[in-house]
Design an enzyme around this catalytic site. Structure first.
Site, mmCIF file in Angstrom:
data_model
loop_
_atom_site.group_PDB
_atom_site.id
_atom_site.type_symbol
_atom_site.label_atom_id
_atom_site.label_comp_id
_atom_site.label_asym_id
_atom_site.label_seq_id
_atom_site.Cartn_x
_atom_site.Cartn_y
_atom_site.Cartn_z
ATOM 1 N N LYS A 122 23.098 40.622 -10.880
ATOM 2 C CA LYS A 122 23.642 40.470 -12.224
ATOM 3 C C LYS A 122 24.674 39.348 -12.132
ATOM 4 C CE LYS A 122 25.929 43.153 -15.877
ATOM 5 N NZ LYS A 122 26.473 41.982 -16.456
ATOM 6 N N ASP A 124 27.570 36.777 -13.193
ATOM 7 C CA ASP A 124 28.753 36.954 -14.014
ATOM 8 C C ASP A 124 29.151 35.614 -14.636
ATOM 9 O OD1 ASP A 124 30.686 38.422 -15.160
ATOM 10 O OD2 ASP A 124 32.021 38.459 -13.431
ATOM 11 N N CYS A 421 67.244 46.446 -23.562
ATOM 12 C CA CYS A 421 66.207 45.409 -23.529
ATOM 13 C C CYS A 421 66.607 44.331 -22.521
ATOM 14 C CB CYS A 421 66.049 44.799 -24.919
ATOM 15 S SG CYS A 421 65.007 43.327 -24.907
ATOM 16 N N CYS A 439 62.294 47.735 -27.901
ATOM 17 C CA CYS A 439 63.532 47.057 -28.269
ATOM 18 C C CYS A 439 63.517 46.987 -29.797
ATOM 19 C CB CYS A 439 63.553 45.654 -27.679
ATOM 20 S SG CYS A 439 64.861 44.649 -28.399
HETATM 21 S S1 IVH Z 1 18.307 40.715 -18.287
HETATM 22 C C1 IVH Z 1 16.879 42.360 -22.302
HETATM 23 N N1 IVH Z 1 19.099 39.880 -15.936
HETATM 24 O O1 IVH Z 1 24.210 40.863 -18.261
HETATM 25 C C2 IVH Z 1 17.377 42.058 -20.945
HETATM 26 N N2 IVH Z 1 20.717 40.042 -17.661
HETATM 27 O O2 IVH Z 1 25.292 43.387 -19.203
HETATM 28 C C3 IVH Z 1 18.151 40.823 -20.914
HETATM 29 N N3 IVH Z 1 22.962 39.296 -17.011
HETATM 30 O O3 IVH Z 1 23.528 40.285 -21.636
HETATM 31 C C4 IVH Z 1 19.116 40.758 -19.814
HETATM 32 N N4 IVH Z 1 22.454 38.755 -14.952
HETATM 33 O O4 IVH Z 1 23.959 38.258 -20.120
HETATM 34 C C5 IVH Z 1 19.465 40.184 -17.200
HETATM 35 N N5 IVH Z 1 19.637 39.103 -13.830
HETATM 36 C C6 IVH Z 1 20.001 39.395 -15.073
HETATM 37 C C7 IVH Z 1 21.324 39.224 -15.522
HETATM 38 C C8 IVH Z 1 21.648 39.569 -16.841
HETATM 39 C C9 IVH Z 1 23.419 38.802 -15.856
HETATM 40 C C10 IVH Z 1 23.808 39.512 -18.191
HETATM 41 C C11 IVH Z 1 23.153 39.220 -19.508
HETATM 42 C C12 IVH Z 1 23.237 40.502 -20.298
HETATM 43 C C13 IVH Z 1 24.355 41.222 -19.603
HETATM 44 C C14 IVH Z 1 24.232 42.717 -19.787
#
Ligand code: IVH
Length: 694
Positions: A122, A124, A421, A439
């Site tokens: 995932k 960031d 304060c 305050c």
């Molecule tokens: S799939 C319908 N894959 O995480 C599915 N999302 O918390 C679409 N994100 O809005 C998302 N890495 O912006 C997908 N490998 C990944 C991701 C990912 C980051 C983000 C994305 C999503 C958010 C959800």
């Protein structure tokens, strides 16, 4: 007919100066590689130039930096309503959460049906949607939008086009080019950790606040107005979802492979898992490996591999049922408390903040953590010299989780709970059941500073250039002791302040003067009445549309009006009554009125008759009049105004210098494009004269 535009010489001079400055900074920046102003300052000058040209199109000439090929003068980013919502993901925090997800998936499919998961990092950063239009075997990048609220995002095409790792054209295999006319992909704009360190070192050198994390840096860069500034940021794209395109063999894993083979950037770290146990073990592997990834990851996304099964599972109102985001446990580290500071906020609330020995936590260096309130300081018994465990769980400000009492050195003393304060020495109070100490001094410099900061924020009075150090100087020099005093500031007074050149001083005064034009609902928000945020302020302005009306009604009258609003509970009504009943507050309101601040709130007037009934319009580009005035005319003639081009929009009214992306969006949605005179004809009004461009 060619009307010769007369231009106020003052405006012309300001325009000339801006053109000269922007050009000079751009030259130092792009050619000499030796900028003398920060990106944010450059962007602020560029923004001012764009705004000036939008308000006075007669000033625009081909030599303006806004007229470069590819540059669209934009007051703001263009909104885009996408045909399919961009869903976000439901979260899982434990193995149990993932097993429960697995159970739901099984129940959603046929009994005993086999399926596979794909686990992937995932990322960031800031999510985007990318569209390539396919003609023959060639695919061309045409549109990039941010997620926004899922349905309506913002177009950031020009900015994303500057990202070098993203191809502007793709060569597809002929058999694929024949089958599809568009590729839609989703992914994330990210900044690598090492690049963020370099950006932050630069920002600190320029006296700017460093970005708290790569996500903020990516999202902020993406929304800058001048694509050339964005081009200098080390942004990268990583794609993780094919939404529209050749659904090869029907699985997500194969699509990810294909994305990589056509030369699109993707993370290439997906793992196919046959069961939820395999997913759990893949998550363990990701967790161990992620410290070595160049990018930040805060979890693992788990998706059903087969598209057919994804569509059987479908979506809830908020999330797809075929995917989930597993979030790694928030990182925690132990560090030493060097001191406890007390911050005084807008409402006078005292917040204890721990000063820490700097430590690395979730990719950034942390040297402060919130202790929330003094009840917590007392119950934790946090002392200077203590070792504490801190956590960053999604939010930017780290929290103190616990004190390691067994590591306490000798001779520490309990942290005192302030009775006065720290800024102004006034005795603090604790109101009723509240946890916070406050305050009560309305003239406390810390309270005034925080109120000024809030007043100038974008969603409030939107006063650019009024940063923390200027606010600090204004309050310290006693030039300003409430928000109304801002309007008495003169250029002569400002140039006396440290680091304030004449040009910046006039900028500040112009910005403050400009804020007098904000409608009354914005002023209501900016005043910071407890319980009254943006939405409540707008509702209140529907009932009490102007400052004059508010002053006339007084505390009781305003409370009665507020009481009649649907959704306004007794606490909100009491807060309004108390705020207006306060003599100091009323004095500020009177001062604001005397200085001509705020225009009345205009309820969106809809007429049920007129030539435009049943038709809807989106107005864009530079017109001969203010856009708001054109909107008013449309509404008065019974038409509806849309902020973005939607599938139900009847006409796009395109002024001069309209963005190609907006025209493309209109074309795709079958929205008819007309010019300003086309609209004038529908309104039964004479055509507008052309303005001279030089
Ligand atoms: S799939 C319908 N894959 O995480 C599915 N999302 O918390 C679409 N994100 O809005 C998302 N890495 O912006 C997908 N490998 C990944 C991701 C990912 C980051 C983000 C994305 C999503 C958010 C959800």
């Amino acid at each position: 007919m060619c009307a010769v535009a007369t231009v106020d010489p003052g405006l012309r001079a300001r325009h000339d100066a801006l053109v000269r400055d922007v050009q000079a900074h751009a030259y130092r920046y792009y050619v000499l590689d030796d900028p003398t102003v920060s990106d944010a300052e450059y962007d602020a000058l560029y923004r001012e130039l764009v705004a000036l040209e939008q308000a006075h199109p007669e000033l625009v000439h081909p030599g303006s930096p806004t007229q470069r090929v590819g540059d669209q003068p934009r007051g703001d980013l263009v909104k885009y309503e996408r045909p399919a919502r961009m869903f976000s993901l439901d979260n899982a925090y434990s193995a149990d959460d993932l097993r429960a997800f697995d159970e739901r998936v099984r129940r959603g499919l046929r009994e005993g049906e086999r399926f596979a998961y794909v686990a992937e990092p995932k990322l960031d950063g800031a999510s985007i949607e990318i569209v390539y239009e396919v003609a023959g075997s060639r695919a061309t990048l045409t549109m990039v939008s941010t997620r926004g609220d899922g349905k309506v995002g913002e177009l950031v095409t020009e900015n994303v086009r500057t990202i070098k790792s993203l191809p502007l054209v793709l060569e597809l295999a002929p058999e694929i080019g024949e089958k599809v006319d568009r590729l839609t992909l989703r992914g994330e704009v990210v900044i690598h950790r090492k690049d963020l360190d370099a950006i932050n070192a630069d920002r600190e050198k320029n006296g700017e606040e460093p970005f708290a994390n790569p996500r903020n840096a990516a999202a902020g860069s993406l929304r800058m107005l001048d694509p050339r500034v964005v081009a200098r940021r080390p942004l990268r794209v990583s794609l993780y979802q094919l939404v529209e395109g050749p659904k090869l063999h029907g699985t997500h894993a194969e699509s990810l492979e294909w994305i990589a083979t056509v030369g699109l950037p993707t993370h290439r770290r997906q793992v196919i898992c046959a069961s939820i146990d395999d997913v759990l073990s893949a998550i363990g592997d990701f967790d161990r490996a992620r410290g070595g990834y160049p990018f930040e990851t805060d979890g693992v996304v788990v998706k059903i591999d087969e598209y057919r099964q994804q569509s059987i599972l479908g979506e809830t109102a908020k999330f797809p049922r075929w995917a989930i985001a597993y979030k790694f446990a928030a990182e925690r580290v132990v560090t030493e408390v060097r001191g406890v500071q007390v911050q005084v906020g807008r409402t006078g609330a005292l917040t204890p903040v721990a000063d820490l020995s700097p430590v690395l936590l979730a990719g950034t260096t942390v040297s402060r953590a919130s202790l929330h309130n003094f009840d917590r300081v007392t119950s934790f018994d946090v002392r200077v010299g203590d070792f504490v465990e801190i956590e960053k769980a999604g939010e930017i400000i780290p929290q103190v989780i616990r004190v390691l009492h067994d590591r306490r050195p000798e001779c520490t003393t309990p942290t005192p709970v302030p009775t006065e304060c720290p800024e102004c020495g006034t005795q603090v109070v604790r109101a009723g059941e509240e946890v916070a100490l406050r305050c009560p001094n309305r003239r406390c410099p810390a309270v005034v500073r925080a109120a000024l900061h809030y007043y100038s924020r974008r969603f409030a009075m939107d006063i650019d250039h009024l940063g923390p150090s200027l606010i600090d100087q204004l309050v310290q020099s006693k030039l300003v002791s409430d928000v109304a005093d801002l309007y008495d500031l003169t250029v002569e007074q400002l140039v006396e302040l440290e680091r304030m050149a004449k040009k910046s001083a006039s900028n500040v005064v112009a910005q403050i003067t400009g804020s007098k034009q904000r409608p009354f609902d914005r002023l209501l928000t900016a005043l910071g009445i407890p319980q009254i945020g943006q939405v409540a302020a707008r509702q209140l302005a529907e009932e009490i549309p102007s400052l004059e009306a508010l002053l006339e009604l007084g505390a009781e009258g305003a409370a009665r009006a507020a009481g009649s609003i649907h959704g306004f509970g007794p606490a909100m009504v009491d807060a309004i009554r108390a705020w207006i009943a306060d003599d100091d507050n009323r004095a500020v309101l009177e001062k604001l009125r005397a200085r001509g601040v705020s225009v009345p709130y205009q309820r969106a007037r809809v007429s049920l008759e007129g030539p435009l009934v049943g038709k809807s319009f989106c107005v864009t580009g530079v017109l001969s009049r203010k856009r708001e005035e054109v909107h008013e005319d449309i509404r008065a003639a019974g038409g509806e105004v849309h902020d973005a081009v939607k599938s139900g929009t009847t006409y796009l009214v395109a002024g001069e210098k309209v963005g190609q992306t907006k025209l493309d969006a209109a074309r795709k949605k079958g929205v008819q494009v007309i010019d300003e005179n086309g609209l004038m004809a529908m309104l039964g009004k004479p055509p507008v004269g052309q303005t001279s461009l030089v």
